[in-house]
Motif scaffolding. Structure first.
Motif, PDB file in Angstrom:
ATOM      1  N   TYR A  20       1.308 -15.335  46.683  1.00  0.00           N
ATOM      2  CA  TYR A  20       1.493 -14.095  45.935  1.00  0.00           C
ATOM      3  C   TYR A  20       0.245 -13.806  45.129  1.00  0.00           C
ATOM      4  CZ  TYR A  20       6.484 -14.359  46.894  1.00  0.00           C
ATOM      5  OH  TYR A  20       7.711 -14.404  47.492  1.00  0.00           O
ATOM      6  N   GLU A  21       0.001 -12.575  44.970  1.00  0.00           N
ATOM      7  CA  GLU A  21      -1.128 -12.179  44.127  1.00  0.00           C
ATOM      8  C   GLU A  21      -0.696 -11.022  43.255  1.00  0.00           C
ATOM      9  OE1 GLU A  21      -4.691 -11.226  46.191  1.00  0.00           O
ATOM     10  OE2 GLU A  21      -5.659 -10.454  44.400  1.00  0.00           O
ATOM     11  N   GLY A  22      -0.838 -11.221  41.989  1.00  0.00           N
ATOM     12  CA  GLY A  22      -0.457 -10.177  41.061  1.00  0.00           C
ATOM     13  C   GLY A  22       0.918 -10.412  40.473  1.00  0.00           C
TER      14      GLY A  22
ATOM     15  N   THR B  35       1.284  -3.675  42.223  1.00  0.00           N
ATOM     16  CA  THR B  35       0.124  -4.028  43.046  1.00  0.00           C
ATOM     17  C   THR B  35       0.229  -5.430  43.625  1.00  0.00           C
ATOM     18  OG1 THR B  35      -1.029  -4.868  41.111  1.00  0.00           O
ATOM     19  CG2 THR B  35      -1.363  -2.550  41.693  1.00  0.00           C
ATOM     20  N   VAL B  36       1.373  -5.975  43.478  1.00  0.00           N
ATOM     21  CA  VAL B  36       1.541  -7.338  43.967  1.00  0.00           C
ATOM     22  C   VAL B  36       1.407  -7.403  45.475  1.00  0.00           C
ATOM     23  CG1 VAL B  36       3.134  -9.265  44.149  1.00  0.00           C
ATOM     24  CG2 VAL B  36       2.988  -7.969  42.045  1.00  0.00           C
ATOM     25  N   LYS B  37       0.699  -8.391  45.876  1.00  0.00           N
ATOM     26  CA  LYS B  37       0.528  -8.585  47.307  1.00  0.00           C
ATOM     27  C   LYS B  37       0.998  -9.978  47.687  1.00  0.00           C
ATOM     28  CE  LYS B  37      -3.569  -6.854  46.939  1.00  0.00           C
ATOM     29  NZ  LYS B  37      -4.931  -6.403  47.176  1.00  0.00           N
ATOM     30  N   LYS B  38       1.252 -10.087  48.903  1.00  0.00           N
ATOM     31  CA  LYS B  38       1.785 -11.351  49.367  1.00  0.00           C
ATOM     32  C   LYS B  38       1.224 -11.649  50.740  1.00  0.00           C
ATOM     33  CE  LYS B  38       6.362 -12.140  51.000  1.00  0.00           C
ATOM     34  NZ  LYS B  38       7.782 -12.125  50.686  1.00  0.00           N
TER      35      LYS B  38
ATOM     36  N   ARG C  29       2.523  -5.895  50.918  1.00  0.00           N
ATOM     37  CA  ARG C  29       2.324  -5.260  49.634  1.00  0.00           C
ATOM     38  C   ARG C  29       3.689  -4.841  49.106  1.00  0.00           C
ATOM     39  NH1 ARG C  29      -2.479  -2.551  48.809  1.00  0.00           N
ATOM     40  NH2 ARG C  29      -2.647  -2.297  51.046  1.00  0.00           N
ATOM     41  N   CYS C  30       3.840  -4.939  47.827  1.00  0.00           N
ATOM     42  CA  CYS C  30       5.113  -4.534  47.247  1.00  0.00           C
ATOM     43  C   CYS C  30       5.301  -3.036  47.468  1.00  0.00           C
ATOM     44  CB  CYS C  30       5.147  -4.860  45.754  1.00  0.00           C
ATOM     45  SG  CYS C  30       6.742  -4.523  44.993  1.00  0.00           S
TER      46      CYS C  30
ATOM     47  N   ARG D 295      -9.824 -10.138  41.730  1.00  0.00           N
ATOM     48  CA  ARG D 295      -8.600 -10.743  42.251  1.00  0.00           C
ATOM     49  C   ARG D 295      -7.690 -11.160  41.132  1.00  0.00           C
ATOM     50  NH1 ARG D 295     -10.851 -14.401  46.102  1.00  0.00           N
ATOM     51  NH2 ARG D 295     -11.240 -13.288  47.986  1.00  0.00           N
ATOM     52  N   GLN D 296      -6.472 -10.906  41.353  1.00  0.00           N
ATOM     53  CA  GLN D 296      -5.504 -11.344  40.376  1.00  0.00           C
ATOM     54  C   GLN D 296      -5.135 -12.783  40.693  1.00  0.00           C
ATOM     55  OE1 GLN D 296      -2.321  -8.638  40.184  1.00  0.00           O
ATOM     56  NE2 GLN D 296      -3.605  -6.940  39.653  1.00  0.00           N
ATOM     57  N   PRO D 297      -4.620 -13.431  39.714  1.00  0.00           N
ATOM     58  CA  PRO D 297      -4.213 -14.815  39.928  1.00  0.00           C
ATOM     59  C   PRO D 297      -3.258 -14.910  41.094  1.00  0.00           C
ATOM     60  CG  PRO D 297      -4.049 -14.244  37.632  1.00  0.00           C
ATOM     61  CD  PRO D 297      -4.392 -12.975  38.360  1.00  0.00           C
TER      62      PRO D 297
END
Length: 304
Positions: free
Chosen positions: A208-210, A189-192, A182-183, A142-144
């Motif tokens: 948000y992630e990424g 790869t940013v997700k929300k 998803r973006c 997982r990204q921050p």
DNA sequence: CGTTTTTGACCGGCGC
DNA sequence: GCGCCGGTCAAAAACG
């Protein structure tokens, strides 16, 4: 989940989220503490906490750019994003290290290394495509994450990026569903994740992630996003995103809202195909509570 | 026609 | 080991 916490207005948001937001979590909220702000840096949000001059989002413009948050030029006081370690260790599993410190969320950052956490491949697909398959025993990377609460009438807040919804789930203990975005940028790869607070339906919780590896779609230049503070909930004003019209704006700043004029800058806003993902039927950007990032409420301050 | 949204199903992680 | 739950996928529908 919050079965018991709900009674406590002071309950932190941590319990509401499905993503682990506890002490072990690498998620971060606005206005939390230095630890989290250090995590912010993981996003490439170089916050300069020690610098009193950076009260606002001055230097956090990349932060804003990264997540479509507007710069904050107002004297937002100490309420926001006070970090301590720009290079803090933060999330152990954070692999965003590569792109993080890029002062510019511009495209330059090579998206290549972006670990397509898509590897989850959890969606009932036969492991035919190795790329999509996560090795057994390998935890999801997982990204921050970065979450904030916004008082808004609409669920999906306009933040300057284009998102494609890829899922929606009912949330336990909450009447409101949670949406996954998803973006739309293929390399991004940013997700929300967007959900409404079960405690306060007027509050939208966006996570948000990424990190974006590209510019935003864009917003009209110069303007203000006004925010009504939770007078009854906050002691201090929440962030007020303000961008002086005419000021030199970072191109990646997605969140320049104009009160008086809102026409999109041709060629800058919306790549010729603004999709329904961000319907902006209204000729004017709302000043608040209407789909733009509005009142950002520190999770630990809501329901005061 | 291309893109996005909707929606049901699937999978993995985690707690008990 | 089992069940619950969150997160994701992908086919179909909807939309401009």
């Amino acid at each position: 989940m919050d079965d018991g916490d709900k009674s406590d207005p002071g309950t932190e948001f941590t319990g509401d989220s499905s993503w682990p937001l506890g002490p072990d979590s690498d998620s971060v909220y606005f206005f939390s503490n230095d630890r989290e702000s250090s995590i912010l840096s993981e996003f490439g949000w170089n916050l300069q906490p020690e610098d009193p001059n950076r009260i606002g989002f001055d230097d956090a413009s990349d932060l804003a750019g990264s997540f479509g948050l507007p710069d904050n030029n107002t004297s937002n006081s100490n309420s926001a994003l006070q970090g301590s370690d720009p290079a803090g260790p933060a999330g152990s599993d954070s692999k965003v290290g590569d792109a993080t410190t890029s002062n510019n969320p511009s495209v330059s950052s090579s998206p290549s290394e972006d670990p397509p956490e898509k590897s989850t491949g959890s969606g009932g697909k036969p492991p035919e495509i190795p790329n999509k398959v996560r090795k057994k025993g390998q935890k999801r990377i997982r990204q921050p994450r970065f979450a904030f609460m916004t008082k808004s009438e609409v669920d999906h807040l306009e933040d300057g990026y284009r998102w494609r919804k890829y899922g929606q789930k009912a949330v336990k203990n909450s009447p409101f569903p949670r949406s996954y975005y998803r973006c739309t940028n293929s390399r991004c790869t940013v997700k929300k994740r967007v959900e409404r607070s079960s405690d306060d339906p007027t509050i939208v919780i966006t996570t948000y992630e990424g990190q974006h590896c590209h510019h935003t779609v864009g917003f009209p230049r110069g303007g203000v996003i006004s925010h009504e503070t939770f007078a009854g909930q906050l002691h201090t004003p929440v962030s007020q995103f303000y961008y002086p019209a005419g000021a030199a704006l970072p191109q990646e700043n997605p969140f320049i809202i104009t009160q008086s004029h809102s026409q999109q800058m041709p060629g800058e806003a919306g790549d010729h195909h603004q999709s329904r993902a961000m319907p902006q039927p209204t000729p004017q950007f709302p000043t608040n509570n209407e789909g733009l990032l509005g009142d950002i409420v520190p999770p630990n301050m809501r329901n005061r």
